[in-house]
Design a protein around this motif. Structure first.
Motif, PDB file in Angstrom:
ATOM      1  N   LYS A 251       0.824  -1.190   0.000  1.00 21.36           N
ATOM      2  CA  LYS A 251       0.000   0.000   0.000  1.00 21.36           C
ATOM      3  C   LYS A 251       0.868   1.254   0.000  1.00 21.36           C
ATOM      4  CE  LYS A 251      -3.584   2.471   2.604  1.00 21.36           C
ATOM      5  NZ  LYS A 251      -4.573   2.423   3.709  1.00 21.36           N
ATOM      6  N   ASN A 252       0.501   2.188  -0.854  1.00 16.61           N
ATOM      7  CA  ASN A 252       1.205   3.468  -0.951  1.00 16.61           C
ATOM      8  C   ASN A 252       0.524   4.457  -0.012  1.00 16.61           C
ATOM      9  OD1 ASN A 252       2.544   5.794  -1.668  1.00 16.61           O
ATOM     10  ND2 ASN A 252       1.758   5.864  -3.775  1.00 16.61           N
ATOM     11  N   GLU A 253       1.133   4.685   1.136  1.00 19.96           N
ATOM     12  CA  GLU A 253       0.536   5.564   2.142  1.00 19.96           C
ATOM     13  C   GLU A 253       0.497   7.017   1.693  1.00 19.96           C
ATOM     14  OE1 GLU A 253      -1.006   4.495   4.591  1.00 19.96           O
ATOM     15  OE2 GLU A 253      -0.259   2.442   4.909  1.00 19.96           O
ATOM     16  N   ASP A 254       1.259   7.343   0.650  1.00 15.96           N
ATOM     17  CA  ASP A 254       1.277   8.715   0.142  1.00 15.96           C
ATOM     18  C   ASP A 254       0.264   8.941  -0.979  1.00 15.96           C
ATOM     19  OD1 ASP A 254       3.365   9.538   1.862  1.00 15.96           O
ATOM     20  OD2 ASP A 254       4.835   8.616   0.524  1.00 15.96           O
ATOM     21  N   TYR A 255      -0.458   7.903  -1.359  1.00 15.57           N
ATOM     22  CA  TYR A 255      -1.472   8.005  -2.410  1.00 15.57           C
ATOM     23  C   TYR A 255      -2.573   8.960  -1.954  1.00 15.57           C
ATOM     24  CZ  TYR A 255      -5.217   6.328  -5.567  1.00 15.57           C
ATOM     25  OH  TYR A 255      -6.238   6.221  -6.485  1.00 15.57           O
ATOM     26  N   TRP A 256      -3.051   9.805  -2.851  1.00 12.17           N
ATOM     27  CA  TRP A 256      -4.027  10.828  -2.476  1.00 12.17           C
ATOM     28  C   TRP A 256      -5.307  10.228  -1.893  1.00 12.17           C
ATOM     29  CZ3 TRP A 256      -8.952  11.020  -4.449  1.00 12.17           C
ATOM     30  CH2 TRP A 256      -9.205  10.291  -5.608  1.00 12.17           C
ATOM     31  N   ASP A 257      -5.661   9.014  -2.310  1.00  9.97           N
ATOM     32  CA  ASP A 257      -6.889   8.364  -1.831  1.00  9.97           C
ATOM     33  C   ASP A 257      -6.557   7.132  -0.994  1.00  9.97           C
ATOM     34  OD1 ASP A 257      -9.645   8.282  -1.599  1.00  9.97           O
ATOM     35  OD2 ASP A 257      -9.943   7.106  -3.423  1.00  9.97           O
ATOM     36  N   ALA A 258      -5.486   7.224  -0.222  1.00  8.28           N
ATOM     37  CA  ALA A 258      -5.031   6.071   0.567  1.00  8.28           C
ATOM     38  C   ALA A 258      -6.090   5.581   1.546  1.00  8.28           C
ATOM     39  CB  ALA A 258      -3.746   6.422   1.315  1.00  8.28           C
ATOM     40  N   ASP A 259      -6.968   6.459   1.985  1.00 10.06           N
ATOM     41  CA  ASP A 259      -8.002   6.047   2.933  1.00 10.06           C
ATOM     42  C   ASP A 259      -8.973   5.031   2.329  1.00 10.06           C
ATOM     43  OD1 ASP A 259      -6.944   7.681   4.844  1.00 10.06           O
ATOM     44  OD2 ASP A 259      -8.429   9.270   4.633  1.00 10.06           O
ATOM     45  N   ALA A 260      -9.067   5.019   0.994  1.00  8.29           N
ATOM     46  CA  ALA A 260      -9.968   4.079   0.334  1.00  8.29           C
ATOM     47  C   ALA A 260      -9.309   2.731   0.076  1.00  8.29           C
ATOM     48  CB  ALA A 260     -10.462   4.670  -0.991  1.00  8.29           C
ATOM     49  N   VAL A 261      -8.011   2.637   0.333  1.00 12.76           N
ATOM     50  CA  VAL A 261      -7.264   1.403   0.053  1.00 12.76           C
ATOM     51  C   VAL A 261      -7.135   0.595   1.332  1.00 12.76           C
ATOM     52  CG1 VAL A 261      -5.110   0.426  -0.823  1.00 12.76           C
ATOM     53  CG2 VAL A 261      -5.990   2.585  -1.771  1.00 12.76           C
ATOM     54  N   THR A 262      -7.712  -0.594   1.314  1.00 10.44           N
ATOM     55  CA  THR A 262      -7.688  -1.464   2.490  1.00 10.44           C
ATOM     56  C   THR A 262      -6.527  -2.449   2.460  1.00 10.44           C
ATOM     57  OG1 THR A 262     -10.087  -1.298   2.721  1.00 10.44           O
ATOM     58  CG2 THR A 262      -9.019  -3.148   3.820  1.00 10.44           C
ATOM     59  N   LEU A 263      -6.251  -3.000   1.294  1.00  6.88           N
ATOM     60  CA  LEU A 263      -5.170  -3.974   1.181  1.00  6.88           C
ATOM     61  C   LEU A 263      -3.833  -3.359   1.571  1.00  6.88           C
ATOM     62  CD1 LEU A 263      -5.854  -5.898  -2.164  1.00  6.88           C
ATOM     63  CD2 LEU A 263      -5.988  -6.814   0.161  1.00  6.88           C
TER      64      LEU A 263
END
Length: 557
Positions: free
Chosen positions: A243-255
């Motif tokens: 998981k890329n914690e710096d991704y703008w929509d990281a809150d939507a990424v569960t994996l």
């Protein structure tokens, strides 16, 4: 897209009714958000998928990628202007909205200001300008740049042919967060192209600092998407997406992680699945018979088409239409899908797949409207073969059959070669089975005679299939040429671009010409029989582009 599969819908109101609903209009519009899924707490269960790949990743350079394996990996780590959501809906990526000029030639994208690369640099309009210019710059040697952008972005073809400088390409940054794109002509499916890997941005400073090492290892890559690639080199047979914690929509990424291992033997995949070491594995024919009653068994009909390419430049025999027609009709495709695949795949009787697009007026499936254009007929094949051999003045012909070296590809190659030799007197087939990456290279160099190939759509339009065979097209690679075919395809991309009924009629005519010439021999439309763990939730199966989307996926609690 090769194996191609390398996008979706028509943006203009007249064409929206032909396909599915996208999210813009010809006077300017917005693309709506994928409904945000709250990233459920991972404290109860480890959010990790363990998956397989059929081969190594050929490249992680978005300018050079041409195949499904590369685009699948890129789709997890990189994000373009938009990406595909559930049911093929185009959702926000780096762009939050766009407007289209009245003549449909100028597209203005507003970019988000909270997107960053994994090194902390902001993702800007300049990154798209650099990447798109790089893809069509002849110095780059991109295959997909000229294919996906030529005739689409203004001056792309001229730039690629060295007739114009790269700064003449129809893309520019109006500040850091506004991207202005000028098209060569109205493109009904342009919005969907922006989801495709060739249109991803690149960080110019990083790419140039890496030089020849760029995209050859995890350390020589940047991410701006949901995941980052780790533990990877260009020869790796295993790798991990984290998981890329710096991704703008990281809150939507569960994996938190997706582990990949190259597994070419389906039995090995099943063994690992049964031991709980894999969460999904493909099944071959004999394995389907064993596991069809299993609760984890799933079958999905895809939109990829497998076919034989006949290289007319490498064989006098293959330059003969009657010989090609005979080869097309001389093997039992139904037996192949029933006995070798047995995975839900269906016989392909044309090139545009079933359940892909519908005719704009009648709503009839394109495949049904076009009809059965290539079928198994051993007796007809024998007559055509006899006629072709007489025209050649030969009583024997030797041909080389190129395919990949996976177990299933080997079995299919052997089956087809055996059928051809049995039904066509005087034919001797030599099998050449090589790793997937090598097959792609041989195809690019046109160094083959018959090739077992495939195409997965890059956007939701017949053009993604039929455009492959225009004279000297970037994916033709077999010396086929028919002026009438070229003219029809040119019309669909120009004067008929905003006339859906006439445009689709031209596609029907073109497909018929393709099979009157026996340019290729369709074999089957792909389906996938798999064992899929019930723990896998939210995985999106795309009908074009990358096969799977994992941004919103998770491990069930």
């Amino acid at each position: 897209m090769k194996l191609s599969k390398f996008s979706l819908l028509l943006t203009l109101g007249l064409l929206l009714s032909m396909l599915m609903a996208a999210c813009s209009n010809d006077s300017g519009g917005e693309t709506k958000d994928e409904p945000k899924k709250e990233a459920e707490g991972s404290e109860d269960v480890e959010q990790v998928f363990n998956l397989t790949s059929s081969d190594i990743i050929p490249t992680m350079d978005s300018s050079l990628a041409t195949d499904l394996l590369a685009f699948q990996a890129l789709s997890g780590t990189t994000e373009g202007l938009y990406r595909l959501g559930k049911d093929g809906e185009i959702v926000e990526g780096i762009a939050t909205e766009h407007k289209v000029s009245e003549d449909a030639l100028t597209w203005t994208f507003t970019l988000r200001e909270d997107a960053v690369w994994s090194n902390g640099d902001p993702v800007t309009a300049h990154d798209f300008v650099y990447a798109w210019r790089r893809a069509v710059d002849p110095k780059t040697g991109s295959e997909y740049g000229p294919y996906m952008m030529g005739g689409v972005l203004k001056n792309a073809t001229a730039v690629n042919e060295g007739k114009k400088d790269v700064d003449q390409l129809g893309v520019k940054a109006d500040g850091d967060y506004t991207l202005v794109v000028t098209l060569e002509k109205p493109i009904p499916y342009f919005e969907s192209l922006t989801t495709f890997g060739t249109y991803y941005p690149l960080n110019q400073k990083f790419v140039e600092e890496q030089g020849d090492a760029y995209a050859t290892s995890s350390d020589a890559l940047l991410s701006n998407g949901p995941f980052k690639l780790t533990d990877w080199k260009s020869t790796s047979d295993s790798w991990t997406l984290v998981k890329n914690e710096d991704y703008w929509d990281a809150d939507a990424v569960t994996l938190q992680k997706i582990n990949y291992d190259v597994v070419k033997d389906p039995q090995v995949g099943v063994d690992l699945y049964e031991k709980g070491k894999l969460d999904r594995t493909d099944l071959t024919s004999e394995l389907v018979d064993v596991y069809a009653a299993n609760d984890d068994y799933e079958v999905t009909l895809g939109t990829g088409v497998y076919f034989l390419k006949f290289n007319q430049t490498k064989s006098e025999a293959l330059a003969n239409k009657n010989i090609r027609k005979a080869l097309s009709q001389a093997f039992n495709k139904q037996a192949l899908v029933d006995e070798i695949l047995n995975d839900g795949s269906i016989v392909a009787k044309g090139f545009v797949p079933k359940n892909f697009v519908k005719m704009p007026e009648s709503g009839k499936d394109f495949r049904e409207a076009s009809g059965d254009l290539s079928t198994y007929d051993a007796e007809s094949a024998k007559e055509l073969w006899k006629r072709g051999m007489q025209e050649l003045g030969k009583d024997k012909v030797e041909l080389e059959f190129l395919s990949s070296d996976s177990e299933t590809s080997k079995e299919m190659g052997e089956f087809i070669a055996n059928q051809l030799e049995q039904n066509l007197e005087g034919l001797d087939i030599t099998l050449k089975q090589v790793p997937f990456e090598q097959r792609l290279a041989l195809d690019s160099d046109m160094d083959y005679q018959i090739q077992f190939s495939s195409w997965f759509p890059d956007y939701l339009d017949p053009y993604t299939f039929l455009n492959l065979w225009v004279t000297d097209g970037g994916n033709n690679k077999m010396g086929y040429s028919n002026p009438e075919y070229d003219e029809l395809l040119a019309k669909t991309a120009n004067e008929l671009a905003l006339k859906p009924v006439e445009r689709y009629d031209a596609f029907l005519q073109a497909e018929k010409i393709l099979f009157e010439d026996a340019a290729i021999a369709p074999v089957y439309q792909s389906a996938t029989a798999q064992l899929v763990s019930p723990k896998m939730e939210g995985v999106i199966n795309n009908s074009f582009g990358a096969l799977y989307e994992y941004k919103w996926a998770s491990v069930a609690k």
